[in-house]
Design a protein around this motif. Structure first.
Motif, PDB file in Angstrom:
ATOM      1  N   UNK A 180      13.666  35.470 -59.627  1.00  0.00           N
ATOM      2  CA  UNK A 180      13.992  35.305 -58.205  1.00  0.00           C
ATOM      3  C   UNK A 180      15.099  36.265 -57.777  1.00  0.00           C
ATOM      4  N   UNK A 181      16.124  36.414 -58.598  1.00  0.00           N
ATOM      5  CA  UNK A 181      17.228  37.321 -58.266  1.00  0.00           C
ATOM      6  C   UNK A 181      16.741  38.759 -58.181  1.00  0.00           C
ATOM      7  N   UNK A 182      15.842  39.128 -59.076  1.00  0.00           N
ATOM      8  CA  UNK A 182      15.302  40.496 -59.068  1.00  0.00           C
ATOM      9  C   UNK A 182      14.525  40.772 -57.789  1.00  0.00           C
ATOM     10  N   UNK A 183      13.832  39.783 -57.272  1.00  0.00           N
ATOM     11  CA  UNK A 183      13.034  39.968 -56.062  1.00  0.00           C
ATOM     12  C   UNK A 183      13.851  39.851 -54.785  1.00  0.00           C
ATOM     13  N   UNK A 231      15.047  32.207 -66.880  1.00  0.00           N
ATOM     14  CA  UNK A 231      14.058  33.264 -66.627  1.00  0.00           C
ATOM     15  C   UNK A 231      13.577  33.198 -65.182  1.00  0.00           C
ATOM     16  N   UNK A 232      13.300  32.012 -64.679  1.00  0.00           N
ATOM     17  CA  UNK A 232      12.850  31.855 -63.283  1.00  0.00           C
ATOM     18  C   UNK A 232      13.936  32.340 -62.325  1.00  0.00           C
ATOM     19  N   UNK A 233      15.185  31.961 -62.562  1.00  0.00           N
ATOM     20  CA  UNK A 233      16.283  32.421 -61.701  1.00  0.00           C
ATOM     21  C   UNK A 233      16.430  33.941 -61.769  1.00  0.00           C
ATOM     22  N   UNK A 266      16.085  25.106 -70.616  1.00  0.00           N
ATOM     23  CA  UNK A 266      17.143  25.948 -70.049  1.00  0.00           C
ATOM     24  C   UNK A 266      16.713  27.412 -69.978  1.00  0.00           C
ATOM     25  N   UNK A 267      16.042  27.889 -71.024  1.00  0.00           N
ATOM     26  CA  UNK A 267      15.580  29.279 -71.038  1.00  0.00           C
ATOM     27  C   UNK A 267      14.564  29.520 -69.927  1.00  0.00           C
TER      28      UNK A 267
END
Length: 151
Positions: free
Chosen positions: A30-33, A25-27, A20-21
């Motif tokens: 992606x949101x930051x980019x 972190x991946x999401x 889950x962590x």
């Protein structure tokens, strides 16, 4: 007869905390980019719409001049494209229904009136939208959209 024992497969009921962590972190990455790029798109679309509106107003002004021999004055404004003006030089051949499709003068994408000057400082007429900030000048998304600068 000898029995063969088959071991039970481990039964996963869900995700582990580590899995889950990793997903979170991946999401987050992606949101930051992606989010900053998506957030600028509506303002860029509004700028493009402003340019298209000004081009449509220019076409309507050319049709008005073709029928009436002159552009509407600054005093008559863009409203002269919708209804025959009652001040200044009254057009003799005003097209029934006006010169704009929706029979109303559009507002710029930020809900302000387009500025119309005739004669203009840069040509026979000038059409201006002051952009996002609604004030003359500026750069980037705050830059004015001017009829004489359109391609």
């Amino acid at each position: 007869m000898k029995r063969i024992r088959i071991p039970k497969m481990m039964d996963h009921q869900g995700f582990t905390l580590i899995e889950l962590m990793v997903v979170i972190v991946i999401l987050g990455i992606l949101a930051t980019l992606i989010v900053p790029n998506i957030m600028e798109t509506p303002d860029e679309a509004r700028v493009a719409k402003g340019k298209v509106d000004i081009s449509a107003l220019e076409t309507a002004l050319k049709m008005y001049k073709l029928h009436n021999g002159a552009y509407p004055s600054t005093e008559q404004g863009l409203q002269a494209l919708v209804e025959p003006p009652s001040t200044g030089t009254v057009p003799k051949n005003f097209k029934e229904g006006g010169y704009l499709e929706k029979a109303k003068v559009p507002k710029d994408p930020w809900d302000n009136d387009y500025i119309y000057l005739s004669p203009g400082m840069h040509g026979k007429y000038d059409i201006i939208s002051y952009g996002v900030d609604g004030a003359p000048g500026g750069d980037g998304l705050n830059a004015d959209i001017n009829s004489w600068e359109l391609e």
